[in-house]
Each structure stands twice: as C-alpha cells, then as structure tokens.
Design a protein around this motif. Structure first.
Motif, mmCIF file in Angstrom:
data_model
loop_
_atom_site.group_PDB
_atom_site.id
_atom_site.type_symbol
_atom_site.label_atom_id
_atom_site.label_comp_id
_atom_site.label_asym_id
_atom_site.label_seq_id
_atom_site.Cartn_x
_atom_site.Cartn_y
_atom_site.Cartn_z
ATOM 1 N N LEU A 94 -15.910 -9.623 -10.551
ATOM 2 C CA LEU A 94 -14.803 -8.799 -10.067
ATOM 3 C C LEU A 94 -13.641 -9.665 -9.599
ATOM 4 C CD1 LEU A 94 -13.702 -6.010 -9.416
ATOM 5 C CD2 LEU A 94 -14.884 -6.121 -7.202
ATOM 6 N N LEU A 95 -13.952 -10.788 -8.934
ATOM 7 C CA LEU A 95 -12.895 -11.693 -8.480
ATOM 8 C C LEU A 95 -12.130 -12.283 -9.663
ATOM 9 C CD1 LEU A 95 -14.599 -13.602 -5.511
ATOM 10 C CD2 LEU A 95 -12.738 -11.937 -5.386
ATOM 11 N N LEU A 96 -12.863 -12.645 -10.724
ATOM 12 C CA LEU A 96 -12.184 -13.186 -11.911
ATOM 13 C C LEU A 96 -11.276 -12.144 -12.560
ATOM 14 C CD1 LEU A 96 -14.924 -15.357 -13.687
ATOM 15 C CD2 LEU A 96 -12.789 -16.142 -12.665
ATOM 16 N N VAL A 97 -11.736 -10.898 -12.590
ATOM 17 C CA VAL A 97 -10.901 -9.829 -13.135
ATOM 18 C C VAL A 97 -9.631 -9.675 -12.307
ATOM 19 C CG1 VAL A 97 -10.744 -7.346 -13.552
ATOM 20 C CG2 VAL A 97 -12.821 -8.584 -14.199
ATOM 21 N N ILE B 257 -9.897 -12.578 -17.627
ATOM 22 C CA ILE B 257 -10.372 -11.204 -17.431
ATOM 23 C C ILE B 257 -11.627 -10.944 -18.261
ATOM 24 C CG2 ILE B 257 -9.828 -8.790 -17.922
ATOM 25 C CD1 ILE B 257 -7.014 -9.278 -16.994
ATOM 26 N N LEU B 258 -11.653 -11.411 -19.501
ATOM 27 C CA LEU B 258 -12.827 -11.197 -20.347
ATOM 28 C C LEU B 258 -14.056 -11.891 -19.768
ATOM 29 C CD1 LEU B 258 -11.242 -11.594 -23.901
ATOM 30 C CD2 LEU B 258 -11.935 -9.477 -22.762
ATOM 31 N N THR B 259 -13.870 -13.089 -19.231
ATOM 32 C CA THR B 259 -14.978 -13.793 -18.583
ATOM 33 C C THR B 259 -15.480 -13.017 -17.373
ATOM 34 O OG1 THR B 259 -14.085 -15.930 -19.282
ATOM 35 C CG2 THR B 259 -15.675 -15.953 -17.480
ATOM 36 N N GLY B 260 -14.547 -12.502 -16.586
ATOM 37 C CA GLY B 260 -14.930 -11.715 -15.424
ATOM 38 C C GLY B 260 -15.694 -10.455 -15.798
ATOM 39 N N LEU B 261 -15.281 -9.791 -16.877
ATOM 40 C CA LEU B 261 -15.973 -8.575 -17.306
ATOM 41 C C LEU B 261 -17.402 -8.868 -17.753
ATOM 42 C CD1 LEU B 261 -13.121 -6.783 -19.291
ATOM 43 C CD2 LEU B 261 -14.059 -6.126 -17.074
ATOM 44 N N CYS B 262 -17.598 -10.001 -18.451
ATOM 45 C CA CYS B 262 -18.953 -10.374 -18.865
ATOM 46 C C CYS B 262 -19.845 -10.589 -17.653
ATOM 47 C CB CYS B 262 -18.915 -11.635 -19.721
ATOM 48 S SG CYS B 262 -18.256 -11.396 -21.383
ATOM 49 N N LEU B 263 -19.337 -11.275 -16.645
ATOM 50 C CA LEU B 263 -20.116 -11.501 -15.424
ATOM 51 C C LEU B 263 -20.364 -10.203 -14.678
ATOM 52 C CD1 LEU B 263 -18.765 -14.777 -13.753
ATOM 53 C CD2 LEU B 263 -21.118 -14.270 -14.407
ATOM 54 N N TRP B 264 -19.364 -9.379 -14.616
ATOM 55 C CA TRP B 264 -19.449 -8.129 -13.860
ATOM 56 C C TRP B 264 -20.506 -7.193 -14.456
ATOM 57 C CZ3 TRP B 264 -14.847 -4.180 -13.224
ATOM 58 C CH2 TRP B 264 -15.158 -3.277 -12.210
#
Length: 299
Positions: A88-91, A113-120
């Motif tokens: 969420l922080l990366l997004v 944002i794409l990296t953050g979504l994968c983690l989320w």
C-alpha cells in the motif's frame, strides 16, 4: 503486474481488480501513448528515445503476465500485514510520483505502483512471480540516466573514432583523427556522446534480457556470461562500422546516404539487423555444451 484471470467476469471477488485496472488505464493510457508516439516518430527527447526498446518490452511484459495468470490465481490470498502495508505504501508513493512535476518521476511511478499492487494482493510470492515483467517495465520507463552517463563516454568515443579512422585508412582514404573528430576531404565528422552507441547498447542488453528469459539460458551462468559479453562485442563492433560508414558517406559528399543511415529509416534497419545477430548468438550458445556439461555421468 497482474493480468485478468479466467472466469474473471463470473466472480464478485475480482471486482477490486476491475476497479484498479480501470484506474490504471485512466491514469497511464495517455502516458503510454505519449511514450509510443515519441519512440515511433522520434519526437520525444533524445534521452527518452534511449528507452524505445519499450515498444517491444512492454507488450512482452504483458504477455508474460498473461502466461502467469494461472499461477497467480493459485497463490494464497492470505498476505501478511507487513506485505500489505509495504504494498500500500508503494502504491501511495507511486501516486505521489505521478502527481509530481518531474517527467522522470511520473514515468517511474508506473513500475512503482505495479510493484506495490503485487505486494498488496499476493505478497512476496506474487512479487517473485511477476519480478521479470516488472523489471521490463522499470527498464522501459524513460529517465535521465543516459544524460548522466553521456559525460563518461569520452573514452568510448575516442576508441570508435580511432577504429573508424583506421578502417578508412586501410581503404585508401586520407583520414585524420583528433580525439573524437575525423577529418576526411576537408569535412569533419564528430563521434558525439549520443553517437557512441549508448542507445544501441541499452537496447541490446534489454533485448538480451528478454532472450535470456525466453530461452531459459539465464539458468546457466557460464552461457549467460558468454552471451552478455557477446552483446557488448556485437554492439561496439556494429557501432564502429556504422560510424565508419557515416564518415565515408560524409567525406565523399554522399549526403543522402549519410542522412539515411544517421537519422533515417536506414539506421532503424541497421539496428534491427544487429538485434537479429543477438538471436543467432543466443541460439548458438543455447545449443553449445561446455566440456563439463557434456561429460557423461559415472555409472
């Protein structure tokens, strides 16, 4: 980076994916069109043109994510709080970058944002699954790294100018080389920083990564090292020959041929031929077996 799974339309559980996909398309379709138009028509800045490999890399990243859709769907939906918060922080960081005024940060917001979504959504397993497509997106996002590297290319420029002058001397032409300048028939050709082959080197290594992944050669360290060394040799050699031809054309007043190869479709054709050599090289390396690999196992 996640592509819609099968039966996506049949489950309300996937509604968040629809919403996020729609928002991403709303935010980034204009940016992706701007990149593509600039790369195709060469109407983007010189530094950003260095990332025109995104024309093949971004569709390939989407294709790889599509191939991963079944494995993505099989990953657990249970994500640790730390992974969710980090995602969420990366997004949020990506959205802040997108809202900024610096073009480079806006461009880099997409892979963030794409990296953050994968983690989320899937945590570290999801990030590992989509690591290579994300890497392709990150390396295709235009930034100012070529501008920062340009001042350090002087030794390469001098080497290319010297080799081009040497080749032309063997062909019987009167050539004088001074640093990065070649003098032929009272005409001057400069091996400028952006003529030192840095763009093709970027593109070659990017396409090389795609080939390593697609063929599976990356799993063999010795073959990977040989291939990367081959990319470097092919790129530098091709650029020496290109600058030799440009100097010959300019020095003999073949201006139409000079512009065709320098800033016309001839340069694109030359680059495509060089990338074709990378395909031939990796196929040869993939078929090759080192003595250690070929040694039969003891009974």
């Amino acid at each position: 980076m996640h592509i819609l799974p099968k039966r996506f339309f049949l489950s309300d559980r996937h509604l968040p994916y629809w919403i996020i996909l729609g928002l991403l398309m709303l935010l980034y379709t204009p940016l992706l069109l701007h990149w593509s138009e600039g790369w195709l028509n060469k109407s983007i800045s010189i530094e950003h043109e260095y990332f025109s490999h995104g024309l093949i890399g971004l569709p390939f990243a989407v294709y790889l994510s599509w191939l991963n859709r079944e494995r993505w769907q099989q990953l657990s939906h249970q994500v640790s709080p730390i992974e969710s918060i980090a995602g969420l922080l990366l997004v949020l960081v990506g959205l802040l970058l997108y809202r900024g005024n610096l073009p480079d940060l806006i461009n880099l917001s997409l892979p963030v944002i794409l990296t953050g979504l994968c983690l989320w959504f899937k945590g570290l397993p999801g990030l590992r699954l989509e690591a290579f497509p994300l890497l392709l997106v990150f390396l295709a996002a235009p930034n100012s790294i070529p501008y920062l590297l340009a001042p350090y290319t002087l030794p390469l420029q001098q080497f290319i100018a010297g080799m081009a002058g040497f080749i032309l001397l063997q062909l019987g032409m009167e050539v004088r080389v001074e640093q990065i300048y070649l003098f032929v028939n009272d005409r001057i050709v400069e091996v400028a920083p952006y003529c030192a082959g840095l763009k093709m080197l970027f593109t070659s290594f990017y396409v090389g990564l795609m080939l390593l992944y697609w063929t599976g050669v990356w799993q063999n360290r010795s073959k990977t090292n040989i291939f990367l060394a081959g990319i470097l040799i092919i790129s530098i050699t091709a650029n020496i020959l290109r600058n030799t031809l440009l100097t010959f054309f300019h020095g003999t007043e073949m201006d139409q041929a000079f512009h065709w190869l320098h800033d016309g479709w001839g340069g694109d054709l030359y680059s495509a031929g060089m990338l074709g050599l990378l395909i031939v090289l990796i196929q040869a390396i993939d078929r090759w077996q080192s003595p250690i690999e070929a040694e039969p196992e003891p009974d």
